[in-house]
Design a protein around this motif. Sequence first.
Motif, PDB file in Angstrom:
ATOM      1  N   ASN A  32       2.514   4.277 -10.320  1.00  0.00           N
ATOM      2  CA  ASN A  32       1.458   4.662  -9.307  1.00  0.00           C
ATOM      3  C   ASN A  32       1.174   6.281  -9.453  1.00  0.00           C
ATOM      4  O   ASN A  32       2.219   7.033  -9.195  1.00  0.00           O
ATOM      5  CB  ASN A  32       1.814   3.986  -8.017  1.00  0.00           C
ATOM      6  CG  ASN A  32       0.872   4.646  -7.008  1.00  0.00           C
ATOM      7  OD1 ASN A  32       0.937   5.444  -6.184  1.00  0.00           O
ATOM      8  ND2 ASN A  32      -0.520   4.022  -6.862  1.00  0.00           N
ATOM      9  N   GLN A  76      -4.696   3.195  -7.023  1.00  0.00           N
ATOM     10  CA  GLN A  76      -5.382   2.642  -6.002  1.00  0.00           C
ATOM     11  C   GLN A  76      -6.875   3.001  -5.958  1.00  0.00           C
ATOM     12  O   GLN A  76      -7.145   4.068  -6.151  1.00  0.00           O
ATOM     13  CB  GLN A  76      -4.834   3.099  -4.739  1.00  0.00           C
ATOM     14  CG  GLN A  76      -3.385   2.690  -4.280  1.00  0.00           C
ATOM     15  CD  GLN A  76      -2.875   2.656  -2.579  1.00  0.00           C
ATOM     16  OE1 GLN A  76      -2.235   2.020  -2.207  1.00  0.00           O
ATOM     17  NE2 GLN A  76      -3.618   3.886  -2.023  1.00  0.00           N
ATOM     18  N   CYS A 134      -7.660  -7.140  -4.544  1.00  0.00           N
ATOM     19  CA  CYS A 134      -6.672  -6.739  -3.511  1.00  0.00           C
ATOM     20  C   CYS A 134      -7.286  -7.195  -2.126  1.00  0.00           C
ATOM     21  O   CYS A 134      -8.465  -6.846  -2.110  1.00  0.00           O
ATOM     22  CB  CYS A 134      -6.165  -5.544  -3.319  1.00  0.00           C
ATOM     23  SG  CYS A 134      -5.209  -4.860  -4.873  1.00  0.00           S
ATOM     24  N   LEU A 170      -6.953  -5.668   1.546  1.00  0.00           N
ATOM     25  CA  LEU A 170      -6.562  -4.597   2.391  1.00  0.00           C
ATOM     26  C   LEU A 170      -6.181  -5.090   3.709  1.00  0.00           C
ATOM     27  O   LEU A 170      -4.990  -4.923   4.330  1.00  0.00           O
ATOM     28  CB  LEU A 170      -7.596  -3.323   2.484  1.00  0.00           C
ATOM     29  CG  LEU A 170      -7.239  -2.065   3.243  1.00  0.00           C
ATOM     30  CD1 LEU A 170      -5.883  -1.587   2.922  1.00  0.00           C
ATOM     31  CD2 LEU A 170      -8.152  -1.046   3.096  1.00  0.00           C
ATOM     32  N   TRP A 230      -8.854   3.047  -3.611  1.00  0.00           N
ATOM     33  CA  TRP A 230      -9.372   3.563  -2.357  1.00  0.00           C
ATOM     34  C   TRP A 230     -10.344   4.783  -2.499  1.00  0.00           C
ATOM     35  O   TRP A 230     -11.536   4.398  -1.829  1.00  0.00           O
ATOM     36  CB  TRP A 230      -8.201   3.839  -1.486  1.00  0.00           C
ATOM     37  CG  TRP A 230      -8.755   4.059   0.058  1.00  0.00           C
ATOM     38  CD1 TRP A 230      -8.438   5.245   0.733  1.00  0.00           C
ATOM     39  CD2 TRP A 230      -9.348   3.360   0.827  1.00  0.00           C
ATOM     40  NE1 TRP A 230      -9.064   5.446   1.834  1.00  0.00           N
ATOM     41  CE2 TRP A 230      -9.399   4.237   1.985  1.00  0.00           C
ATOM     42  CE3 TRP A 230      -9.960   1.962   0.944  1.00  0.00           C
ATOM     43  CZ2 TRP A 230     -10.196   3.904   3.087  1.00  0.00           C
ATOM     44  CZ3 TRP A 230     -10.516   1.662   2.103  1.00  0.00           C
ATOM     45  CH2 TRP A 230     -10.463   2.824   3.223  1.00  0.00           C
ATOM     46  N   GLU A 258      -1.939  -1.777   5.086  1.00  0.00           N
ATOM     47  CA  GLU A 258      -1.111  -0.580   5.664  1.00  0.00           C
ATOM     48  C   GLU A 258       0.162  -0.942   6.428  1.00  0.00           C
ATOM     49  O   GLU A 258       0.900  -0.027   6.418  1.00  0.00           O
ATOM     50  CB  GLU A 258      -2.130   0.378   6.313  1.00  0.00           C
ATOM     51  CG  GLU A 258      -3.322   1.064   5.570  1.00  0.00           C
ATOM     52  CD  GLU A 258      -3.853   2.202   6.183  1.00  0.00           C
ATOM     53  OE1 GLU A 258      -4.774   2.823   5.482  1.00  0.00           O
ATOM     54  OE2 GLU A 258      -3.637   2.417   7.417  1.00  0.00           O
ATOM     55  N   CYS A 283      -2.656  -5.262  -0.068  1.00  0.00           N
ATOM     56  CA  CYS A 283      -2.567  -4.050   0.248  1.00  0.00           C
ATOM     57  C   CYS A 283      -2.607  -3.610   1.385  1.00  0.00           C
ATOM     58  O   CYS A 283      -3.257  -2.193   1.908  1.00  0.00           O
ATOM     59  CB  CYS A 283      -3.485  -3.090  -0.736  1.00  0.00           C
ATOM     60  SG  CYS A 283      -3.117  -3.258  -2.589  1.00  0.00           S
ATOM     61  N   ASN A 339      -6.504  10.821  -3.888  1.00  0.00           N
ATOM     62  CA  ASN A 339      -6.544   9.929  -2.618  1.00  0.00           C
ATOM     63  C   ASN A 339      -7.116  10.935  -1.549  1.00  0.00           C
ATOM     64  O   ASN A 339      -6.287  11.615  -0.812  1.00  0.00           O
ATOM     65  CB  ASN A 339      -5.320   9.350  -2.236  1.00  0.00           C
ATOM     66  CG  ASN A 339      -5.364   8.551  -1.132  1.00  0.00           C
ATOM     67  OD1 ASN A 339      -6.252   7.349  -1.143  1.00  0.00           O
ATOM     68  ND2 ASN A 339      -4.866   8.967  -0.092  1.00  0.00           N
ATOM     69  N   ASP A 371      -1.889   8.764  -7.399  1.00  0.00           N
ATOM     70  CA  ASP A 371      -3.201   8.642  -6.553  1.00  0.00           C
ATOM     71  C   ASP A 371      -3.669  10.078  -6.425  1.00  0.00           C
ATOM     72  O   ASP A 371      -3.425  10.888  -5.338  1.00  0.00           O
ATOM     73  CB  ASP A 371      -3.335   7.888  -5.122  1.00  0.00           C
ATOM     74  CG  ASP A 371      -3.027   6.291  -5.538  1.00  0.00           C
ATOM     75  OD1 ASP A 371      -3.833   5.947  -6.437  1.00  0.00           O
ATOM     76  OD2 ASP A 371      -2.088   5.822  -5.084  1.00  0.00           O
ATOM     77  N   LEU A 414      -6.298  -0.948  -8.501  1.00  0.00           N
ATOM     78  CA  LEU A 414      -6.335  -1.892  -7.605  1.00  0.00           C
ATOM     79  C   LEU A 414      -7.448  -1.557  -6.891  1.00  0.00           C
ATOM     80  O   LEU A 414      -7.909  -0.702  -6.319  1.00  0.00           O
ATOM     81  CB  LEU A 414      -5.134  -1.478  -6.406  1.00  0.00           C
ATOM     82  CG  LEU A 414      -3.621  -1.619  -7.102  1.00  0.00           C
ATOM     83  CD1 LEU A 414      -2.730  -0.944  -5.954  1.00  0.00           C
ATOM     84  CD2 LEU A 414      -3.222  -2.573  -7.798  1.00  0.00           C
ATOM     85  N   ASN A 459       0.824  -1.217  -0.142  1.00  0.00           N
ATOM     86  CA  ASN A 459       0.125  -0.026  -0.056  1.00  0.00           C
ATOM     87  C   ASN A 459       0.833   1.235  -0.033  1.00  0.00           C
ATOM     88  O   ASN A 459       2.146   1.082   0.432  1.00  0.00           O
ATOM     89  CB  ASN A 459      -0.776   0.066   1.164  1.00  0.00           C
ATOM     90  CG  ASN A 459      -1.924   1.129   1.312  1.00  0.00           C
ATOM     91  OD1 ASN A 459      -1.752   2.254   1.453  1.00  0.00           O
ATOM     92  ND2 ASN A 459      -3.261   0.445   1.445  1.00  0.00           N
ATOM     93  N   LEU A 494      -8.923  -2.091  -3.933  1.00  0.00           N
ATOM     94  CA  LEU A 494      -7.870  -2.112  -2.816  1.00  0.00           C
ATOM     95  C   LEU A 494      -8.645  -2.932  -1.665  1.00  0.00           C
ATOM     96  O   LEU A 494      -7.975  -3.609  -0.915  1.00  0.00           O
ATOM     97  CB  LEU A 494      -7.638  -0.804  -2.403  1.00  0.00           C
ATOM     98  CG  LEU A 494      -6.299  -0.447  -1.579  1.00  0.00           C
ATOM     99  CD1 LEU A 494      -4.997  -0.891  -2.351  1.00  0.00           C
ATOM    100  CD2 LEU A 494      -6.416   0.824  -0.840  1.00  0.00           C
TER     101      LEU A 494
END
Length: 811
Positions: free
Chosen positions: A348, A388, A443, A445, A390, A484, A482, A353, A350, A419, A169, A421
């Motif tokens: 990557n 991601q 994925c 998390l 998310w 944290e 993924c 985010n 994001d 992803l 992640n 996530l």
Amino acid sequence: MMRAPDRLRLLAPLLLLLLLPSSSLSSSPPDVRESVGELLRRLENKRPSSSVQVAAAHALLLRLLPTHHSSFRFEIIPKGICKQNGCFHISNVNSSNSDGAEILIRGTTAVEISSGLHWYLKYWCGAHISWDKTGGVQLASVPPPGSLARVDGEGVKVERPVPWSYYQNVVTSSYSYVWWDWRRWEKEIDWMALQGINLPLAFTGQEAIWKKVFKGFNVSSDDLNDFFGGPAFLAWARMGNLHGWGGPLSQNWLNQQLLLQKQILSHMVELGMTPVLPSFSGNVPAVFRKLFPSASITRLGDWNTVDGDLRWCCTYLLDPKDPLFVQVGEAFIKQQIEEFGDVTDIYNCDTFNENSPPTDDPKYISLLGAAVYKAMSKGDKDAVWLMQGWLFSSDAAFWRPPQMKALLHSVPIGKMIVLDLFADVKPIWIQSSQFYGVPYVWCMLHNFGGNLEMYGILDMISSGPNDARLSKNSTMVGVGMCMEGIEHNPVVYELMSEMGFRSQKVELKEWLKSYSLRRYGQAFPQIEAAWNILYHTIYNCTDGVADHNRDYIVQFPDSVPILQDSQSSNEGPSRRFSVVDKNHRFSFRETSSSMPRPHLWYSTEEVINALKLFLDAGDNLTRSATYRYDLVDLARQVLSKLGNQVYLDVMTAYQEKDAKALNFHSQKFLDLIEDIDELLASNNNFLLGTWLESAKSLAVSDSERRQYQWNARTQVTMWYDNTKTNQSRLHDYANKFWSGLLRSYYLPRASTYFSYLSRSLQQNTDFALEKWRMDWISYSNNWQAGTEVYATEAAGNSIAISKALLEKYFS
């Protein structure tokens, strides 16, 4: 040597896999198949030679199992034997061979060779490999050289059902990797290869690259002091959530991390992995407004500060539609290629985010996405954007179907990979019709903040990826982990890693029997029974709640102690157990309660029985590091959940103005903290001192040492800014069950709070919330700035302590 019945138990989960057909991307839409196939061919051309990869796999073997360095022969598998997604093949070496090799493992890359080695060690030798901080390896069951188990027939071939196994992640680099040196990184990359990871995130050292890039835009070193976050908070500075917090970064840090990134990438590449590098998301230093007054630069809103403190909050975002965005993004990609070589085409980004675009107009969002990708492709013409997903979970109210489609379709199909996530709990691929045709990775998390909590959804892990892959018009191209934070729940990560090579649902009852046998090196009925309980309780969370450890010991409520009338809105229905006195011990009495409480999704009584079963086998496993880790973790889990119940009884006593009961239950809560601290102190993997010393070890001056220690202490406690009377909004987000942290931080917090409760009853006055907060925040800030040393070596007998605590609290 392992007995025949035990070997059959090991092979049971494998046999089903070998009898079932594999599958690839053949069921995906044609445009996805073609674009992914083209990308795979390009990435294959970036890999080092077969000889380099084979040498890297042999070096890994030498580090893992030096006694058997001549027992295995490795080869890159010829084209045509594997399908599009890669495979490994395990077979016997002709006994007449003179070099001592017994087992031949061939694979598409060194990753598949390493995965094949791991598969053989697991399912033919009964070995087990996990992170050192979750008990490490169990290799005692591997027969000596010359006696390795033979593989039946012509051998075994295992194919990937999807091309990629993704790992990390964007915040793992801060919660877990921040203080790592090369030795620790090398071990992690070896672990990745053994687990089949071939698409890892590689974010280390990017601030050194950014400094060089920004210098080209006339940004000085001083201008960056307020831009980069401190070492433990770099992940959020990179995403534009904060700036300056915990900083500045020294030149020593920048140089050190850049060198480390070069070592990381070199090892990943030699094993045949495709690293995912960062790209430009629009986050720029404040000085850009002066340097480029005509550029479209927006100051973002506050992200979790207490009162909008501009020293840390409200970063600056360069509009992706501004021509300067492409210039900066191109420069960053090219600087990485210059520094590290042409090692990848996957980057990557994001941009959004936890930061929503200024408008939900789909046309605007489409232009934004196209501009982000243009910056990548100007730096690398073959760039693929990995994002991601998310944002689609965390801000679902904004990202409705028109907005999702606009972003996902802002680049050509095949030029973006998403992803999914949180697919283990809240999969987006279902509600978005396979991400509207865009390739994605399924994925898990699983973890927030690097918290230590036994938790998992094994049934979903064993079936979810294949259900997604086999669904109509599936665009799934990988599986991913993924979390944290890492180094916890090894059973979850072993199973999830295997899903990169499994085409069908795993029969978990048999798999867990095999797992426990491999993890401890021996089979015991009590252990098997305990794992069966854990499978149906702790590792069977089906309530749809995101599990973030909020146990009262480690995330103490910061509020006026009044029982509330309704359930916590995000936890759903729950039950609690009250604690009563029976000869100074605790017993359970199931009651109902409407007070908000930490997440509980299983029967605590059943898990206590699992702990008893674990202890029943303890005398036979005293030398097993994996057993001792699992025992301490399970005992910690049981005692922590009991702590939640005791805390609720403290609050009940306060509301009922029962001073005697208040003092009794308060003391029991404090006793639990001290007892858990003693338990954790008995195992090297649960020590605060290890975290702090690893931070200090990277420093070259006293000032750096103080800064790094403050970063390390702050992340696991207050996390972000506070005032004299208001804790950080993120306090305890990254809480840890570590010995030293419980005794020196969580214990005085609870003790101080309870003393205020007691005084309130004695004086018949309201609870002095503001005074309590001032006292506690002052203590916390002093602790964050402290320099006292904590143990880095375990003390005490984990089994004896666990038995004593079981007797004390659950007799």
